[in-house]
Design a protein around this motif. Structure first.
Motif, PDB file in Angstrom:
ATOM      1  N   ILE A  94      13.622   2.944  -0.560  1.00  0.00           N
ATOM      2  CA  ILE A  94      13.966   2.597   0.552  1.00  0.00           C
ATOM      3  C   ILE A  94      12.670   2.520   1.546  1.00  0.00           C
ATOM      4  CG2 ILE A  94      16.035   3.376   0.642  1.00  0.00           C
ATOM      5  CD1 ILE A  94      15.148   5.978   2.018  1.00  0.00           C
ATOM      6  N   GLY A  95      12.503   1.928   2.598  1.00  0.00           N
ATOM      7  CA  GLY A  95      11.541   1.665   3.463  1.00  0.00           C
ATOM      8  C   GLY A  95      11.595   1.171   4.916  1.00  0.00           C
ATOM      9  N   SER A  96      10.628   1.012   5.664  1.00  0.00           N
ATOM     10  CA  SER A  96      10.649   0.219   6.857  1.00  0.00           C
ATOM     11  C   SER A  96       9.034   0.003   7.015  1.00  0.00           C
ATOM     12  CB  SER A  96      10.885   1.438   7.886  1.00  0.00           C
ATOM     13  OG  SER A  96      11.050   0.862   9.372  1.00  0.00           O
ATOM     14  N   ILE A  97       9.300  -1.273   7.774  1.00  0.00           N
ATOM     15  CA  ILE A  97       7.664  -1.934   8.076  1.00  0.00           C
ATOM     16  C   ILE A  97       7.947  -1.991   9.581  1.00  0.00           C
ATOM     17  CG2 ILE A  97       6.477  -3.859   7.930  1.00  0.00           C
ATOM     18  CD1 ILE A  97       7.652  -4.310   5.318  1.00  0.00           C
ATOM     19  N   THR A  98       6.714  -2.028  10.426  1.00  0.00           N
ATOM     20  CA  THR A  98       6.705  -2.378  11.704  1.00  0.00           C
ATOM     21  C   THR A  98       5.267  -3.001  11.859  1.00  0.00           C
ATOM     22  OG1 THR A  98       7.127  -1.343  14.165  1.00  0.00           O
ATOM     23  CG2 THR A  98       5.949   0.209  12.384  1.00  0.00           C
ATOM     24  N   HIS A  99       5.155  -3.537  13.139  1.00  0.00           N
ATOM     25  CA  HIS A  99       3.773  -4.150  13.518  1.00  0.00           C
ATOM     26  C   HIS A  99       3.658  -4.386  14.815  1.00  0.00           C
ATOM     27  CE1 HIS A  99       5.743  -7.986  13.465  1.00  0.00           C
ATOM     28  NE2 HIS A  99       6.405  -7.919  12.183  1.00  0.00           N
ATOM     29  N   SER A 100       2.746  -4.637  15.541  1.00  0.00           N
ATOM     30  CA  SER A 100       2.474  -5.191  16.806  1.00  0.00           C
ATOM     31  C   SER A 100       1.376  -6.300  16.610  1.00  0.00           C
ATOM     32  CB  SER A 100       1.600  -3.794  17.454  1.00  0.00           C
ATOM     33  OG  SER A 100       0.476  -3.512  17.319  1.00  0.00           O
ATOM     34  N   ALA A 146       0.794  -1.204   0.109  1.00  0.00           N
ATOM     35  CA  ALA A 146      -0.018   0.001   0.057  1.00  0.00           C
ATOM     36  C   ALA A 146       0.815   1.225   0.017  1.00  0.00           C
ATOM     37  CB  ALA A 146      -0.987   0.011   1.341  1.00  0.00           C
ATOM     38  N   ALA A 147       1.906   1.228   0.824  1.00  0.00           N
ATOM     39  CA  ALA A 147       2.726   2.214   0.622  1.00  0.00           C
ATOM     40  C   ALA A 147       3.531   2.670  -0.559  1.00  0.00           C
ATOM     41  CB  ALA A 147       3.983   2.240   1.720  1.00  0.00           C
ATOM     42  N   LEU A 148       3.966   1.423  -1.252  1.00  0.00           N
ATOM     43  CA  LEU A 148       4.610   1.533  -2.599  1.00  0.00           C
ATOM     44  C   LEU A 148       3.523   2.224  -3.396  1.00  0.00           C
ATOM     45  CD1 LEU A 148       6.415  -1.640  -2.624  1.00  0.00           C
ATOM     46  CD2 LEU A 148       7.397   0.327  -2.855  1.00  0.00           C
ATOM     47  N   ALA A 149       2.320   1.852  -3.409  1.00  0.00           N
ATOM     48  CA  ALA A 149       1.292   2.142  -4.315  1.00  0.00           C
ATOM     49  C   ALA A 149       1.304   3.934  -4.411  1.00  0.00           C
ATOM     50  CB  ALA A 149      -0.039   1.809  -3.960  1.00  0.00           C
ATOM     51  N   ILE A 198      14.742   5.131   6.444  1.00  0.00           N
ATOM     52  CA  ILE A 198      13.749   5.121   7.285  1.00  0.00           C
ATOM     53  C   ILE A 198      13.573   4.162   8.087  1.00  0.00           C
ATOM     54  CG2 ILE A 198      11.070   5.231   7.149  1.00  0.00           C
ATOM     55  CD1 ILE A 198      11.464   5.894   4.097  1.00  0.00           C
ATOM     56  N   GLY A 199      13.209   4.557   9.496  1.00  0.00           N
ATOM     57  CA  GLY A 199      12.879   3.684  10.380  1.00  0.00           C
ATOM     58  C   GLY A 199      11.781   3.776  11.281  1.00  0.00           C
ATOM     59  N   LEU A 200      10.996   2.888  11.381  1.00  0.00           N
ATOM     60  CA  LEU A 200       9.518   2.802  12.144  1.00  0.00           C
ATOM     61  C   LEU A 200       9.567   1.823  13.383  1.00  0.00           C
ATOM     62  CD1 LEU A 200       6.891   3.059   9.472  1.00  0.00           C
ATOM     63  CD2 LEU A 200       7.879   4.877  10.609  1.00  0.00           C
ATOM     64  N   ASP A 201       8.855   2.091  14.250  1.00  0.00           N
ATOM     65  CA  ASP A 201       8.841   1.088  15.380  1.00  0.00           C
ATOM     66  C   ASP A 201       7.488   1.304  16.187  1.00  0.00           C
ATOM     67  OD1 ASP A 201       9.891  -1.088  16.928  1.00  0.00           O
ATOM     68  OD2 ASP A 201       9.620   0.057  18.535  1.00  0.00           O
ATOM     69  N   CYS A 251      -0.019  -2.776  11.608  1.00  0.00           N
ATOM     70  CA  CYS A 251       0.842  -2.849  11.083  1.00  0.00           C
ATOM     71  C   CYS A 251       1.048  -1.366  10.243  1.00  0.00           C
ATOM     72  CB  CYS A 251       1.031  -3.810   9.868  1.00  0.00           C
ATOM     73  SG  CYS A 251       0.857  -5.511  10.603  1.00  0.00           S
ATOM     74  N   LEU A 252       2.295  -0.810  10.022  1.00  0.00           N
ATOM     75  CA  LEU A 252       2.437   0.193   9.403  1.00  0.00           C
ATOM     76  C   LEU A 252       3.890   0.239   8.470  1.00  0.00           C
ATOM     77  CD1 LEU A 252       2.360   2.789  12.150  1.00  0.00           C
ATOM     78  CD2 LEU A 252       0.402   2.436  10.629  1.00  0.00           C
ATOM     79  N   ALA A 253       3.930   0.656   7.272  1.00  0.00           N
ATOM     80  CA  ALA A 253       5.087   0.791   6.407  1.00  0.00           C
ATOM     81  C   ALA A 253       5.013   2.448   5.954  1.00  0.00           C
ATOM     82  CB  ALA A 253       4.902   0.101   5.472  1.00  0.00           C
ATOM     83  N   ALA A 254       6.435   2.642   5.440  1.00  0.00           N
ATOM     84  CA  ALA A 254       6.781   3.977   5.021  1.00  0.00           C
ATOM     85  C   ALA A 254       7.764   3.810   4.197  1.00  0.00           C
ATOM     86  CB  ALA A 254       7.277   4.996   6.118  1.00  0.00           C
ATOM     87  N   VAL A 255       7.816   4.464   2.868  1.00  0.00           N
ATOM     88  CA  VAL A 255       8.517   4.288   1.825  1.00  0.00           C
ATOM     89  C   VAL A 255       8.993   5.673   1.188  1.00  0.00           C
ATOM     90  CG1 VAL A 255       7.756   2.071   1.173  1.00  0.00           C
ATOM     91  CG2 VAL A 255       6.939   3.881  -0.010  1.00  0.00           C
ATOM     92  N   ALA A 256      10.157   5.625   0.381  1.00  0.00           N
ATOM     93  CA  ALA A 256      10.398   6.827  -0.152  1.00  0.00           C
ATOM     94  C   ALA A 256      11.452   6.331  -1.245  1.00  0.00           C
ATOM     95  CB  ALA A 256      11.189   7.948   0.596  1.00  0.00           C
ATOM     96  N   ARG A 257      11.558   7.262  -2.414  1.00  0.00           N
ATOM     97  CA  ARG A 257      12.478   6.829  -3.417  1.00  0.00           C
ATOM     98  C   ARG A 257      13.897   7.256  -2.837  1.00  0.00           C
ATOM     99  NH1 ARG A 257       9.384   5.750  -7.361  1.00  0.00           N
ATOM    100  NH2 ARG A 257       7.502   7.016  -7.776  1.00  0.00           N
ATOM    101  N   ALA A 258      14.734   5.970  -3.093  1.00  0.00           N
ATOM    102  CA  ALA A 258      16.164   6.263  -3.018  1.00  0.00           C
ATOM    103  C   ALA A 258      16.742   7.435  -3.425  1.00  0.00           C
ATOM    104  CB  ALA A 258      16.965   4.974  -3.142  1.00  0.00           C
TER     105      ALA A 258
END
Length: 174
Positions: free
Chosen positions: A40-46, A13-16, A63-66, A50-57
Protein backbone atom coordinates in the motif's frame (compact mmCIF):
# COMPACT_ATOMS: atom_id res chain seq x y z
CA UNK A 1 4.08 14.77 -17.08
CA UNK A 2 7.31 15.66 -15.27
CA UNK A 3 5.50 15.62 -11.90
CA UNK A 4 3.98 12.21 -12.71
CA UNK A 5 7.40 10.80 -13.62
CA UNK A 6 9.02 12.27 -10.52
CA UNK A 7 6.23 10.84 -8.36
CA UNK A 8 6.76 7.39 -9.82
CA UNK A 9 10.52 7.68 -9.25
CA UNK A 10 9.77 8.54 -5.60
CA UNK A 11 7.47 5.49 -5.44
CA UNK A 12 10.21 3.19 -6.78
CA UNK A 13 12.68 4.63 -4.25
CA UNK A 14 10.17 4.03 -1.45
CA UNK A 15 9.62 0.45 -2.63
CA UNK A 16 13.38 -0.10 -2.56
CA UNK A 17 13.36 0.71 1.18
CA UNK A 18 11.18 -2.39 1.60
CA UNK A 19 13.64 -4.42 -0.50
CA UNK A 20 10.89 -4.77 -3.08
CA UNK A 21 12.09 -5.59 -6.61
CA UNK A 22 12.13 -2.66 -9.00
CA UNK A 23 8.85 -2.35 -10.87
CA UNK A 24 6.57 0.13 -12.56
CA UNK A 25 3.84 1.87 -10.56
CA UNK A 26 1.28 2.67 -13.24
CA UNK A 27 -1.88 4.70 -12.74
CA UNK A 28 -5.24 2.96 -12.52
CA UNK A 29 -8.11 4.31 -14.60
CA UNK A 30 -9.01 6.52 -11.61
CA UNK A 31 -5.43 7.90 -11.70
CA UNK A 32 -4.56 6.35 -8.31
CA UNK A 33 -1.25 4.47 -8.16
CA UNK A 34 -1.48 0.75 -8.89
CA UNK A 35 0.80 -0.63 -6.20
CA UNK A 36 2.36 -4.08 -6.52
CA UNK A 37 0.47 -6.91 -4.85
CA UNK A 38 1.05 -6.81 -1.10
CA UNK A 39 1.97 -3.10 -0.99
CA UNK A 40 0.00 0.00 0.00
CA UNK A 41 1.22 3.52 -0.47
CA UNK A 42 0.68 7.12 -1.40
CA UNK A 43 2.33 9.58 -3.76
CA UNK A 44 2.13 13.35 -3.60
CA UNK A 45 3.80 16.13 -5.50
CA UNK A 46 3.95 19.86 -5.92
CA UNK A 47 5.56 21.89 -8.66
CA UNK A 48 8.95 21.47 -6.95
CA UNK A 49 8.88 18.28 -4.84
CA UNK A 50 7.62 14.68 -4.91
CA UNK A 51 7.19 12.26 -2.02
CA UNK A 52 6.03 8.68 -1.65
CA UNK A 53 5.40 6.41 1.32
CA UNK A 54 4.81 2.66 1.22
CA UNK A 55 4.18 -0.23 3.60
CA UNK A 56 3.44 -3.89 3.35
CA UNK A 57 -0.29 -4.57 3.16
CA UNK A 58 -1.52 -6.00 6.42
CA UNK A 59 0.75 -3.87 8.57
CA UNK A 60 -1.43 -0.84 7.75
CA UNK A 61 -4.79 -0.34 6.04
CA UNK A 62 -3.94 2.86 4.21
CA UNK A 63 -1.48 5.71 3.75
CA UNK A 64 -2.32 9.20 2.60
CA UNK A 65 0.14 11.99 1.85
CA UNK A 66 -0.53 15.48 0.56
CA UNK A 67 1.98 18.22 -0.24
CA UNK A 68 0.82 21.79 -0.77
CA UNK A 69 2.62 25.10 -1.20
CA UNK A 70 2.94 26.91 2.13
CA UNK A 71 0.82 29.83 1.04
CA UNK A 72 -2.76 30.91 1.69
CA UNK A 73 -5.61 29.05 0.08
CA UNK A 74 -6.75 31.06 -2.97
CA UNK A 75 -9.63 33.48 -2.37
CA UNK A 76 -13.10 32.02 -2.73
CA UNK A 77 -12.17 28.37 -2.19
CA UNK A 78 -12.98 28.26 1.52
CA UNK A 79 -16.71 28.02 0.85
CA UNK A 80 -16.16 25.06 -1.52
CA UNK A 81 -13.71 23.15 0.67
CA UNK A 82 -14.55 23.91 4.29
CA UNK A 83 -17.62 22.84 6.26
CA UNK A 84 -19.53 25.49 8.25
CA UNK A 85 -17.90 24.35 11.51
CA UNK A 86 -14.43 24.56 9.97
CA UNK A 87 -15.17 28.07 8.65
CA UNK A 88 -16.49 29.11 12.07
CA UNK A 89 -13.31 27.81 13.75
CA UNK A 90 -11.18 29.60 11.16
CA UNK A 91 -12.98 32.85 11.90
CA UNK A 92 -11.73 32.63 15.52
CA UNK A 93 -8.11 32.62 14.37
CA UNK A 94 -5.99 35.67 13.67
CA UNK A 95 -6.09 37.13 10.17
CA UNK A 96 -2.38 36.36 9.84
CA UNK A 97 -2.99 32.59 10.32
CA UNK A 98 -6.22 32.09 8.39
CA UNK A 99 -4.77 31.61 4.91
CA UNK A 100 -2.28 29.00 6.12
CA UNK A 101 -4.87 27.22 8.25
CA UNK A 102 -7.37 27.09 5.38
CA UNK A 103 -4.69 25.52 3.15
CA UNK A 104 -3.82 23.11 5.97
CA UNK A 105 -7.47 22.04 6.32
CA UNK A 106 -7.60 21.40 2.57
CA UNK A 107 -4.39 19.36 2.69
CA UNK A 108 -5.58 17.32 5.69
CA UNK A 109 -8.75 16.40 3.78
CA UNK A 110 -6.67 15.33 0.78
CA UNK A 111 -4.39 13.11 2.91
CA UNK A 112 -7.32 11.48 4.73
CA UNK A 113 -9.13 10.89 1.44
CA UNK A 114 -6.06 9.21 -0.05
CA UNK A 115 -5.66 6.99 3.04
CA UNK A 116 -9.21 5.60 2.88
CA UNK A 117 -9.58 5.36 -0.90
CA UNK A 118 -7.64 2.15 -1.70
CA UNK A 119 -9.85 0.07 0.62
CA UNK A 120 -13.17 1.82 -0.02
CA UNK A 121 -12.95 3.09 -3.60
CA UNK A 122 -15.32 5.79 -2.36
CA UNK A 123 -15.39 9.05 -4.27
CA UNK A 124 -16.70 12.01 -2.31
CA UNK A 125 -16.27 15.74 -1.96
CA UNK A 126 -14.70 17.97 0.64
CA UNK A 127 -18.01 18.16 2.51
CA UNK A 128 -17.69 14.47 3.48
CA UNK A 129 -14.92 15.03 6.00
CA UNK A 130 -14.63 17.25 9.08
CA UNK A 131 -11.10 18.24 10.12
CA UNK A 132 -10.17 19.21 13.67
CA UNK A 133 -6.74 20.77 14.00
CA UNK A 134 -4.42 20.91 16.96
CA UNK A 135 -2.28 23.37 15.05
CA UNK A 136 0.11 23.93 17.93
CA UNK A 137 1.05 20.23 18.10
CA UNK A 138 1.12 19.28 14.43
CA UNK A 139 -1.79 16.84 14.78
CA UNK A 140 -5.24 16.70 13.23
CA UNK A 141 -8.20 14.35 13.08
CA UNK A 142 -10.44 13.72 10.11
CA UNK A 143 -13.96 12.47 10.79
CA UNK A 144 -15.71 10.69 7.95
CA UNK A 145 -19.21 12.07 7.36
CA UNK A 146 -20.33 9.55 4.73
CA UNK A 147 -20.19 5.77 4.54
CA UNK A 148 -17.10 4.50 2.72
CA UNK A 149 -17.27 0.73 3.11
CA UNK A 150 -15.44 -0.75 5.01
CA UNK A 151 -15.20 2.54 6.92
CA UNK A 152 -18.31 3.71 8.80
CA UNK A 153 -19.71 7.21 9.15
CA UNK A 154 -17.97 8.81 12.12
CA UNK A 155 -14.69 6.95 11.68
CA UNK A 156 -11.83 9.09 12.95
CA UNK A 157 -8.49 9.19 11.17
CA UNK A 158 -5.47 10.65 12.96
CA UNK A 159 -2.97 12.69 11.01
CA UNK A 160 0.14 14.81 11.34
CA UNK A 161 1.36 17.88 9.52
CA UNK A 162 4.56 19.84 9.13
CA UNK A 163 5.75 22.97 7.37
CA UNK A 164 9.07 22.59 5.56
CA UNK A 165 10.92 23.86 2.52
CA UNK A 166 8.04 26.12 1.48
CA UNK A 167 5.48 23.31 1.73
CA UNK A 168 2.77 21.98 3.99
CA UNK A 169 2.93 18.20 4.30
CA UNK A 170 0.04 16.21 5.75
CA UNK A 171 0.00 12.47 6.41
CA UNK A 172 -2.59 9.95 7.56
CA UNK A 173 -1.92 6.29 8.32
CA UNK A 174 -4.74 3.82 8.87
Amino acid sequence: QAEFSAGRAAARAALATLAHPACAVPANTDRAPQWPVGIIGSITHSATACLAAVARAGSLRGIGLDLEPDEPLPEGLEAEILLPGERAWLATRSMAERGFLARLLFSAKEAAYKAQYPASGALFGFDAMQIDLASETGHFTAVLGVPADPYPVGMTMAGRFARCEGHILTAVIL
